[in-house]
Design a protein around this motif. Sequence first.
Motif, PDB file in Angstrom:
ATOM      1  N   GLU A 111      -4.619   6.203  -2.000  1.00 16.98           N
ATOM      2  CA  GLU A 111      -4.129   6.055  -0.504  1.00 16.98           C
ATOM      3  C   GLU A 111      -4.026   4.495  -1.000  1.00 16.98           C
ATOM      4  O   GLU A 111      -3.405   3.189  -0.341  1.00 16.98           O
ATOM      5  N   PHE A 112      -4.870   3.477  -1.971  1.00 12.37           N
ATOM      6  CA  PHE A 112      -5.144   2.163  -2.567  1.00 12.37           C
ATOM      7  C   PHE A 112      -3.936   1.700  -3.049  1.00 12.37           C
ATOM      8  O   PHE A 112      -3.158   0.968  -3.010  1.00 12.37           O
TER       9      PHE A 112
ATOM     10  N   LYS B 198       3.192  -1.447  -0.723  1.00 14.61           N
ATOM     11  CA  LYS B 198       2.839  -1.828   1.087  1.00 14.61           C
ATOM     12  C   LYS B 198       3.309  -3.414   0.608  1.00 14.61           C
ATOM     13  O   LYS B 198       3.715  -3.964   1.551  1.00 14.61           O
ATOM     14  N   GLU B 199       2.115  -3.838  -0.109  1.00 15.19           N
ATOM     15  CA  GLU B 199       2.169  -5.057   0.040  1.00 15.19           C
ATOM     16  C   GLU B 199       2.262  -5.572  -0.796  1.00 15.19           C
ATOM     17  O   GLU B 199       3.245  -6.794  -0.067  1.00 15.19           O
TER      18      GLU B 199
ATOM     19  N   ALA C  66      -1.398   1.478  -0.209  1.00  8.07           N
ATOM     20  CA  ALA C  66      -1.505   0.360   0.204  1.00  8.07           C
ATOM     21  C   ALA C  66      -0.590  -1.241  -0.579  1.00  8.07           C
ATOM     22  O   ALA C  66      -0.454  -1.829  -0.149  1.00  8.07           O
TER      23      ALA C  66
END
Length: 431
Positions: free
Chosen positions: A143-144, A150-151, A147
């Motif tokens: 998940e990280f 995405k960032e 993320a």
Amino acid sequence: MKNKYILPVLVLGSSAFGQFTVSGQFENYPEKTVLVKIYDNAELKLLKNTKTDNQGNFSANVPKEYTGIVRVDLPTGENVALLTDNKNIEFKTTTGQDFAKNLTVIEGDAQKDLVKAEELQPLNDVQAQVFPYLMQMYKPTDEFYVAMIKEDKRINSIKNNTKFTPLVSYINSLKELKQKAQNNTDPQLEENIIKHFVNDDEKLEQSGLFSDLVFAYINSSISKAGGKDIENNLILATDNILNKTDIQTTRGQNVLTTILNFVPADQYPNFHKKYVDKVNGLTCKITDQLKKKVGQSSSIKIGTKVPNITFDQAIKGKKSLYDIKANQKLIVFWASWCPACQQEIPYIKEYYKEFKAKGGEIVAISLDYDKNEFDKAIKDFSWYNYTDLLRWDSPIVEQFGVESTPTLLLVDKDNKLIKIAHHISEFEAAK
């Protein structure tokens, strides 16, 4: 740079299109000194010494075409660097801890644009330094990790939608190269730096980053060479960059001046001798900065007459150094903020008793910036005392080639130099 000698835009004659104003307000800095500086052949030069009014406002005219960094210095050491594309700059700030934080740019599109770019820098750092490291610790399905991807896309979107002027994009490219050098993240660092030195115009010298890039090149080259013979590696790296930039051009001479500035002569004497001899053998025009560095432009030589020093106000009825008549004069460059000077002063006082009795006189030139501190320091000095409150920016310092305090020069009754020293004991021994 292909031409043999290209004069930087900075030293050309005044242009109708090259005059602009640097103005600002230091809200808590009334009726005090402000030093406005620009880069000349990659070295900061004092353009104007002015004072703020009772509201902390000041203004200085830049009379010639100039694109690059203008630096506004306070004698306390605080400074603000502002980017200009040969247009007016106006800002407002306060002195003290919030000096940079409270900076507001009122006029100057280039600086406003640069501020926007600097606001993006933390995101650039995360993207370039943090994400690559963290991604090694996670799986693409975590998940990280998702993320971070995405960032990363969000940051790219911000960067792609933020447009900068060519000047700001250029400055950013130099800053990025400097950052890569510091982080050791560019395998082609030396090649990329050389491209700038060979192809760029005078904006490189006026960017405020010239010295950083020269240092990055030399440091990278020495690191790759390895071995314990640092001086020989320095010579190899310097020869290489000079072969690319050509010592007969302004650019090549600016590079060499910069290297000579950060390589200590006392630690690497063979290095300095090699390049001083090389410069002395040149038949092309040489920049003033390089002449000064190798001693060609210095008028301070044993047996020659030292420059006169004109006082803003008469001291004991004397208006200049030459007006002071004595069998010998000891010119002392010192400062109230200099610890070594404070240690030397008691010995100078003791020396003065006999020196004065034999017809000698001391003229002390202080590199102070605070008049109150200067007045307090000289209250029990019975010799001639003077300061223009410009610290190292004093034209007197440049005229006399002073590089450290204390520096002492003994001259005869005709103001011809007898001896230069850094401790009064050297004169005691000579007696």
